[in-house]
Scaffold this active site. Structure first.
Site, PDB file in Angstrom:
ATOM      1  N   MET A  85      -2.929   3.000 -13.326  1.00  0.00           N
ATOM      2  CA  MET A  85      -3.120   1.635 -12.820  1.00  0.00           C
ATOM      3  C   MET A  85      -3.971   1.654 -11.554  1.00  0.00           C
ATOM      4  O   MET A  85      -4.863   0.817 -11.374  1.00  0.00           O
ATOM      5  CB  MET A  85      -1.754   0.997 -12.546  1.00  0.00           C
ATOM      6  CG  MET A  85      -1.821  -0.437 -12.071  1.00  0.00           C
ATOM      7  SD  MET A  85      -2.602  -1.557 -13.250  1.00  0.00           S
ATOM      8  CE  MET A  85      -3.888  -2.258 -12.219  1.00  0.00           C
ATOM      9  N   ARG A 134       8.462  -1.945 -13.240  1.00  0.00           N
ATOM     10  CA  ARG A 134       9.296  -2.149 -14.425  1.00  0.00           C
ATOM     11  C   ARG A 134      10.120  -0.891 -14.710  1.00  0.00           C
ATOM     12  O   ARG A 134       9.612   0.214 -14.681  1.00  0.00           O
ATOM     13  CB  ARG A 134       8.371  -2.436 -15.612  1.00  0.00           C
ATOM     14  CG  ARG A 134       9.036  -2.979 -16.828  1.00  0.00           C
ATOM     15  CD  ARG A 134       8.032  -3.732 -17.661  1.00  0.00           C
ATOM     16  NE  ARG A 134       6.873  -2.927 -18.002  1.00  0.00           N
ATOM     17  CZ  ARG A 134       6.579  -2.529 -19.235  1.00  0.00           C
ATOM     18  NH1 ARG A 134       7.359  -2.847 -20.239  1.00  0.00           N
ATOM     19  NH2 ARG A 134       5.496  -1.820 -19.473  1.00  0.00           N
ATOM     20  N   HIS A 159      -1.969  -9.854 -20.103  1.00  0.00           N
ATOM     21  CA  HIS A 159      -1.788  -8.476 -19.639  1.00  0.00           C
ATOM     22  C   HIS A 159      -0.371  -7.963 -19.917  1.00  0.00           C
ATOM     23  O   HIS A 159       0.145  -7.143 -19.185  1.00  0.00           O
ATOM     24  CB  HIS A 159      -2.121  -8.418 -18.139  1.00  0.00           C
ATOM     25  CG  HIS A 159      -2.005  -7.059 -17.529  1.00  0.00           C
ATOM     26  ND1 HIS A 159      -2.704  -5.964 -17.993  1.00  0.00           N
ATOM     27  CD2 HIS A 159      -1.270  -6.605 -16.482  1.00  0.00           C
ATOM     28  CE1 HIS A 159      -2.401  -4.902 -17.255  1.00  0.00           C
ATOM     29  NE2 HIS A 159      -1.526  -5.271 -16.334  1.00  0.00           N
ATOM     30  N   SER A 175       0.364  -7.109  -9.194  1.00  0.00           N
ATOM     31  CA  SER A 175       1.810  -7.305  -9.350  1.00  0.00           C
ATOM     32  C   SER A 175       2.101  -8.037 -10.655  1.00  0.00           C
ATOM     33  O   SER A 175       1.545  -9.104 -10.920  1.00  0.00           O
ATOM     34  CB  SER A 175       2.360  -8.131  -8.190  1.00  0.00           C
ATOM     35  OG  SER A 175       1.859  -7.663  -6.970  1.00  0.00           O
ATOM     36  N   ALA A 218       0.803  -1.235   0.000  1.00  0.00           N
ATOM     37  CA  ALA A 218       0.000   0.000   0.000  1.00  0.00           C
ATOM     38  C   ALA A 218       0.831   1.278   0.000  1.00  0.00           C
ATOM     39  O   ALA A 218       0.297   2.359  -0.267  1.00  0.00           O
ATOM     40  CB  ALA A 218      -0.927  -0.003   1.210  1.00  0.00           C
ATOM     41  N   ALA A 219       2.144   1.177   0.287  1.00  0.00           N
ATOM     42  CA  ALA A 219       2.946   2.397   0.344  1.00  0.00           C
ATOM     43  C   ALA A 219       3.601   2.716  -0.997  1.00  0.00           C
ATOM     44  O   ALA A 219       4.336   3.696  -1.125  1.00  0.00           O
ATOM     45  CB  ALA A 219       4.022   2.268   1.428  1.00  0.00           C
ATOM     46  N   GLY A 220       3.328   1.918  -2.009  1.00  0.00           N
ATOM     47  CA  GLY A 220       4.015   2.084  -3.291  1.00  0.00           C
ATOM     48  C   GLY A 220       3.336   3.069  -4.225  1.00  0.00           C
ATOM     49  O   GLY A 220       2.342   3.706  -3.882  1.00  0.00           O
ATOM     50  N   GLY A 221       3.915   3.162  -5.404  1.00  0.00           N
ATOM     51  CA  GLY A 221       3.427   4.103  -6.418  1.00  0.00           C
ATOM     52  C   GLY A 221       1.991   3.819  -6.820  1.00  0.00           C
ATOM     53  O   GLY A 221       1.220   4.756  -7.089  1.00  0.00           O
ATOM     54  N   ASP A 272      -5.869  -2.129 -19.355  1.00  0.00           N
ATOM     55  CA  ASP A 272      -5.905  -2.338 -20.808  1.00  0.00           C
ATOM     56  C   ASP A 272      -7.246  -1.855 -21.381  1.00  0.00           C
ATOM     57  O   ASP A 272      -7.305  -1.286 -22.465  1.00  0.00           O
ATOM     58  CB  ASP A 272      -5.695  -3.830 -21.133  1.00  0.00           C
ATOM     59  CG  ASP A 272      -4.398  -4.343 -20.533  1.00  0.00           C
ATOM     60  OD1 ASP A 272      -3.406  -3.591 -20.538  1.00  0.00           O
ATOM     61  OD2 ASP A 272      -4.380  -5.483 -20.033  1.00  0.00           O
TER      62      ASP A 272
HETATM   63  N1  APR Z   1       5.261  -7.317   0.919  1.00  0.00           N
HETATM   64  C1  APR Z   1       4.549  -6.166   0.873  1.00  0.00           C
HETATM   65  N2  APR Z   1       4.902  -5.109   0.131  1.00  0.00           N
HETATM   66  C2  APR Z   1       6.015  -5.222  -0.593  1.00  0.00           C
HETATM   67  C3  APR Z   1       6.802  -6.394  -0.614  1.00  0.00           C
HETATM   68  C4  APR Z   1       6.378  -7.472   0.200  1.00  0.00           C
HETATM   69  N3  APR Z   1       7.062  -8.611   0.256  1.00  0.00           N
HETATM   70  N4  APR Z   1       7.854  -6.182  -1.458  1.00  0.00           N
HETATM   71  C5  APR Z   1       7.715  -4.936  -1.944  1.00  0.00           C
HETATM   72  N5  APR Z   1       6.615  -4.345  -1.398  1.00  0.00           N
HETATM   73  C6  APR Z   1       6.113  -3.003  -1.581  1.00  0.00           C
HETATM   74  C7  APR Z   1       7.222  -1.972  -1.669  1.00  0.00           C
HETATM   75  O1  APR Z   1       7.714  -1.661  -0.382  1.00  0.00           O
HETATM   76  C8  APR Z   1       6.488  -0.807  -2.310  1.00  0.00           C
HETATM   77  O2  APR Z   1       5.894   0.044  -1.356  1.00  0.00           O
HETATM   78  O3  APR Z   1       5.410  -2.887  -2.812  1.00  0.00           O
HETATM   79  C9  APR Z   1       5.390  -1.496  -3.145  1.00  0.00           C
HETATM   80  C10 APR Z   1       5.631  -1.390  -4.636  1.00  0.00           C
HETATM   81  O4  APR Z   1       5.605  -0.070  -4.971  1.00  0.00           O
HETATM   82  P1  APR Z   1       6.532   0.541  -6.114  1.00  0.00           P
HETATM   83  O5  APR Z   1       7.922   0.049  -5.950  1.00  0.00           O
HETATM   84  O6  APR Z   1       6.286   2.004  -6.137  1.00  0.00           O
HETATM   85  O7  APR Z   1       5.947  -0.156  -7.424  1.00  0.00           O
HETATM   86  P2  APR Z   1       4.591   0.177  -8.229  1.00  0.00           P
HETATM   87  O8  APR Z   1       4.870   1.118  -9.321  1.00  0.00           O
HETATM   88  O9  APR Z   1       3.519   0.506  -7.240  1.00  0.00           O
HETATM   89  O10 APR Z   1       4.289  -1.244  -8.914  1.00  0.00           O
HETATM   90  C11 APR Z   1       4.019  -2.391  -8.142  1.00  0.00           C
HETATM   91  O11 APR Z   1       2.503  -3.355  -9.744  1.00  0.00           O
HETATM   92  O12 APR Z   1       1.956  -2.857 -11.979  1.00  0.00           O
HETATM   93  C12 APR Z   1       2.726  -3.610 -11.113  1.00  0.00           C
HETATM   94  O13 APR Z   1       4.669  -3.910 -12.458  1.00  0.00           O
HETATM   95  C13 APR Z   1       4.186  -3.314 -11.301  1.00  0.00           C
HETATM   96  O14 APR Z   1       4.768  -5.303 -10.220  1.00  0.00           O
HETATM   97  C14 APR Z   1       4.741  -3.909 -10.055  1.00  0.00           C
HETATM   98  C15 APR Z   1       3.692  -3.570  -9.022  1.00  0.00           C
END
Ligand code: APR
Length: 325
Positions: free
Chosen positions: A229, A81, A178, A118, A9-12, A150
């Site tokens: 996304m 990616r 996908h 993912s 949840a903290a990701g992009g 898509d």
């Molecule tokens: N458990 C929980 N969270 C995790 C784990 C894990 N084991 N490993 C990584 N993360 C978290 C990261 O800490 C981060 O906050 O997943 C988040 C991913 O965020 P980003 O790196 O910003 O990536 P994002 O652009 O959000 O994409 C995530 O979605 O579309 C797909 O290809 C993309 O596979 C990628 C995923």
């Protein structure tokens, strides 16, 4: 009220997705889980004055609590990616992350609906399904690869070519997988109907298949699509939540074709053959997949695209399945 857990949840993607979910008043509890930064994200989001309660879970030892009571689990955890990487290059890293999260789901909330973001989704969905099978809790109607981006791109890109099309009201069945040429938009079946030339069909199809690359290139090393996304994933989650209360909702999504063996045969006859997983439009309901919506006959161009997609998809599915076995 629906309880939703977002893993990553903290990701992009995870942050804007969580924000969009916070605006859905059908969500009662919103649990945010990550291995970094999630307390700040949750504290920030918890001030938004909708009625859901936001909780934060940091680190793998909190995964069980994060999943406790979840009706819907959404997984955007992983690495994004970078330029030069294909979705399939992500496989090795993300496969392990998704496998571990799926084990948590199997143990804690085996009846939850699981929405996998993912990448590579073509392989990560088989990973989730295989793990749930191992634990004896697999229901093919409840696991979805989110391919809504898509569909969103398809309706938007049509408007880029035909400006009087209402992109929001346009529905495009996008089937197959996908990534790249596994994505097969059925532009002959757009609703409401649009008139496209052969060249436009080829160009729009290519743009939908490789639209993600436009974002990866423009972000210049900073990752892949996040905002679009998150929008697409929230649309899918909102559709599922609407369907729980009886609304008729159809969304394309990547599923195990065991979810509806009867109508799966229509997809198989269109060219999917004996593939176990395929993106198809489905009618959603309280059980998840209520039915695979029968597809219209495809054009020659689309039949060829399905043939190409099936080859690549089959390898992706084997990679995901083998990863767990
Ligand atoms: N458990 C929980 N969270 C995790 C784990 C894990 N084991 N490993 C990584 N993360 C978290 C990261 O800490 C981060 O906050 O997943 C988040 C991913 O965020 P980003 O790196 O910003 O990536 P994002 O652009 O959000 O994409 C995530 O979605 O579309 C797909 O290809 C993309 O596979 C990628 C995923």
């Amino acid at each position: 009220m629906v309880n939703v857990s977002v893993l990553g949840a903290a990701g992009g993607i995870g942050q804007p997705l969580s924000l969009l979910l916070k605006t859905n008043e059908q969500v009662g509890v919103l649990k945010l889980y990550d291995i970094v930064n999630v307390p700040g994200v949750a504290a920030d989001l918890s001030h938004v004055n909708t009625n859901s309660t936001v909780y934060s879970y940091l680190g793998s030892e909190k995964l069980g609590e994060a999943l406790e009571g979840a009706d819907i689990v959404i997984i955007p955890a992983g690495v994004p990616r970078k330029p030069g990487m294909t979705r399939d290059d992500l496989f090795k890293i993300n496969a392990g992350i998704v496998r571990d999260l799926a084990v948590g789901i199997a143990k804690t909330c085996p009846k939850a609906f699981v929405l996998v973001i993912s990448n590579p989704v073509n392989s990560t969905v088989p990973i989730v399904c295989e793990i749930l099978k191992k634990y004896g809790v697999f229901d093919p109607k409840r696991v979805f690869g989110v391919t809504t981006l898509d569909v969103v791109r398809a309706s938007r890109f049509i408007r880029d070519v035909i400006p009087d099309v209402d992109s929001f009201a346009t529905s495009v069945p996008v089937i197959g997988g996908h990534s790249g040429n596994t994505i097969v938009p059925l532009l002959s079946a757009v609703q409401p109907k649009v008139q496209l030339t052969e060249t436009q069909i080829e160009e729009i199809t290519h743009r939908i298949q490789f639209g993600g690359d436009e974002v990866v290139k423009a972000k210049d090393g900073a990752g892949s699509a996040t905002l679009s996304m998150a929008y697409a994933a929230s649309r899918f989650a909102n559709s599922l939540i609407k369907a729980f209360s009886g609304a008729l909702v159809i969304e394309p999504t990547y599923i195990s074709l065991d979810a509806d063996p009867k109508n799966a045969s229509i997809v198989r006859n269109l060219g999917a053959g004996d593939l176990q997983y395929f993106a198809v439009p489905v009618r959603l309901g309280t059980n998840g997949v209520e039915e695979i919506v029968p597809l219209p006959p495809v054009s020659k161009f689309e039949a060829k695209a399905i043939e190409v997609a099936v080859g690549a998809l089959s390898e992706n599915i084997v990679a995901g399945t083998k990863f767990v076995q």
